[in-house]
Design an enzyme around this catalytic site. Structure first.
Site, PDB file in Angstrom:
ATOM      1  N   GLU A 278     -15.233   6.822   7.003  1.00 18.29           N
ATOM      2  CA  GLU A 278     -14.096   6.505   7.952  1.00 18.29           C
ATOM      3  C   GLU A 278     -13.812   6.915   9.132  1.00 18.29           C
ATOM      4  O   GLU A 278     -14.454   8.294   9.340  1.00 18.29           O
ATOM      5  CB  GLU A 278     -12.846   6.039   7.122  1.00 18.29           C
ATOM      6  CG  GLU A 278     -12.345   7.217   6.394  1.00 18.29           C
ATOM      7  CD  GLU A 278     -11.232   7.062   5.463  1.00 18.29           C
ATOM      8  OE1 GLU A 278     -10.537   6.023   5.820  1.00 18.29           O
ATOM      9  OE2 GLU A 278     -10.835   8.101   4.955  1.00 18.29           O
TER      10      GLU A 278
ATOM     11  N   LYS B 297      -2.516   6.984   1.131  1.00 16.92           N
ATOM     12  CA  LYS B 297      -2.046   7.344   2.413  1.00 16.92           C
ATOM     13  C   LYS B 297      -0.799   8.405   2.440  1.00 16.92           C
ATOM     14  O   LYS B 297       0.123   8.047   2.293  1.00 16.92           O
ATOM     15  CB  LYS B 297      -1.524   5.874   3.070  1.00 16.92           C
ATOM     16  CG  LYS B 297      -1.697   6.054   4.688  1.00 16.92           C
ATOM     17  CD  LYS B 297      -1.475   4.764   5.327  1.00 16.92           C
ATOM     18  CE  LYS B 297      -1.459   5.165   6.826  1.00 16.92           C
ATOM     19  NZ  LYS B 297      -2.775   5.236   7.452  1.00 16.92           N
TER      20      LYS B 297
ATOM     21  N   ARG C 227       0.732  -1.314  -0.165  1.00 13.03           N
ATOM     22  CA  ARG C 227       0.099  -0.029  -0.128  1.00 13.03           C
ATOM     23  C   ARG C 227       0.928   1.169  -0.015  1.00 13.03           C
ATOM     24  O   ARG C 227       0.503   2.437  -0.579  1.00 13.03           O
ATOM     25  CB  ARG C 227      -0.881   0.175   1.303  1.00 13.03           C
ATOM     26  CG  ARG C 227      -1.971   1.247   1.127  1.00 13.03           C
ATOM     27  CD  ARG C 227      -2.876   0.962   2.305  1.00 13.03           C
ATOM     28  NE  ARG C 227      -2.465   1.178   3.665  1.00 13.03           N
ATOM     29  CZ  ARG C 227      -2.981   1.179   4.800  1.00 13.03           C
ATOM     30  NH1 ARG C 227      -4.350   1.010   4.706  1.00 13.03           N
ATOM     31  NH2 ARG C 227      -2.502   1.163   5.837  1.00 13.03           N
TER      32      ARG C 227
END
Length: 298
Positions: free
Chosen positions: A184, A151, A92
């Site tokens: 989230e 991210k 990721r």
């Protein structure tokens, strides 16, 4: 070595560090007053090795992450000397870097080796939080999907959302998108157990695809097989549907699960930590402690 202030500050005299030894001494003075150092170890590409002195855990001022916000990161947990889900987090991380158009200075194999050695050198241990917490719906606008699914270091919305929650006496906040679907938390995924005992996580198309959240979806199949859960899936949930769930929890790498018992001052389910939430938490912790294959690396 202190700044001299006079009157309204217009005659402020700033100290000039002419000697690097004097500067290092100043840095050490700051850290000597900290009882429990939060940083066990750091790999520094500037120094080319692992360092333990927090005074030297610095980033060059000309780094684009510092003055342009052009950077990505990822977080994995260290449990009993093992890195949990390292390869998933590393994949990721590199995917985020590619989307942000950042070239890695090391190949994937070298990054992986550095992280394993760093974790071993840090000698970190990890605990857990199992009591229930309260949350609020955030009024801070959430990031657009292209940035929310990467991210990156643009965490200003996340920080403001967390500060908003703390100012209201809550543990954290939860974002709801413009269409009214639950998204989230400021740095974690959220999961729900319905009254029909179905585990549901919001779809990952507009939010971060959490490594621990995805692992939970896999592990939870065991509870389905035992008849404790009726099913496991990802789908979009509207705010009113989510608040009507029987159980609710945050899911994240450093938690890995925190039970949520109150949302916007309204109880979730019975207002106590749910049995299935604890069972799901145990699944993750057991996977960290004794998981096989690529889940545990050192």
């Amino acid at each position: 070595m202190e700044e001299t202030r006079a009157g309204d500050g217009s005659e402020l005299k700033v100290h000039v560090f002419l000697d690097s030894n004097e500067l290092i001494e100043k840095l050490h003075q700051r850290w000597d007053s900290v009882k429990d150092h939060p940083y066990r170890a750091m790999y520094s590409s500037t120094f080319g090795g692992i360092i333990f002195d927090p005074a030297l855990m610095v980033i060059p001022i000309d780094d684009h992450m510092v003055h342009r916000g052009h950077g990505v990161f990822d977080t994995a947990i260290v449990f009993d000397g093992f890195l949990y889900e390292l390869d998933e987090h590393l994949d990721r991380f590199l995917k985020s870097a590619a989307v942000a158009k950042i070239s890695s200075p090391y190949p994937r194999s070298a990054l992986r080796s550095i992280l394993i050695q760093l974790a071993a050198a840090s000698k970190c241990k990890k605990g857990t939080l199992r009591e229930g917490v309260s949350v609020i719906t955030s009024s801070i606008p959430m990031k657009s999907p292209v940035f929310a699914t990467m991210k990156n270091v643009n965490y200003l919305p996340n920080v403001l959302a967390q500060m908003e929650a703390e100012q209201k006496g809550a543990f954290a906040s939860i974002w709801v998108d413009d269409e009214g679907y639950v998204a989230e938390g400021p740095n974690v995924n959220v999961a729900f157990v319905t009254h029909d005992k179905e585990l549901i996580l919001p779809a990952f198309d507009k939010i971060l695809s959490g490594c621990t959240a995805k692992r939970l979806l896999t592990l939870a199949i065991k509870l389905v097989e035992l008849g404790m859960l009726s099913g496991v899936k990802t789908m979009n949930l509207r705010l009113e549907e989510a608040k009507a769930s029987a159980e609710m929890m945050f899911v994240g790498s450093t938690l890995p699960i925190v039970p949520i018992i109150k949302w916007d001052e309204e109880p979730i389910g019975d207002g106590i930590v749910g049995e299935l939430t604890l069972l799901l938490s145990d699944l993750l912790w057991n996977d960290m402690a004794s998981g096989v294959g690529a889940q545990r690396v050192r």
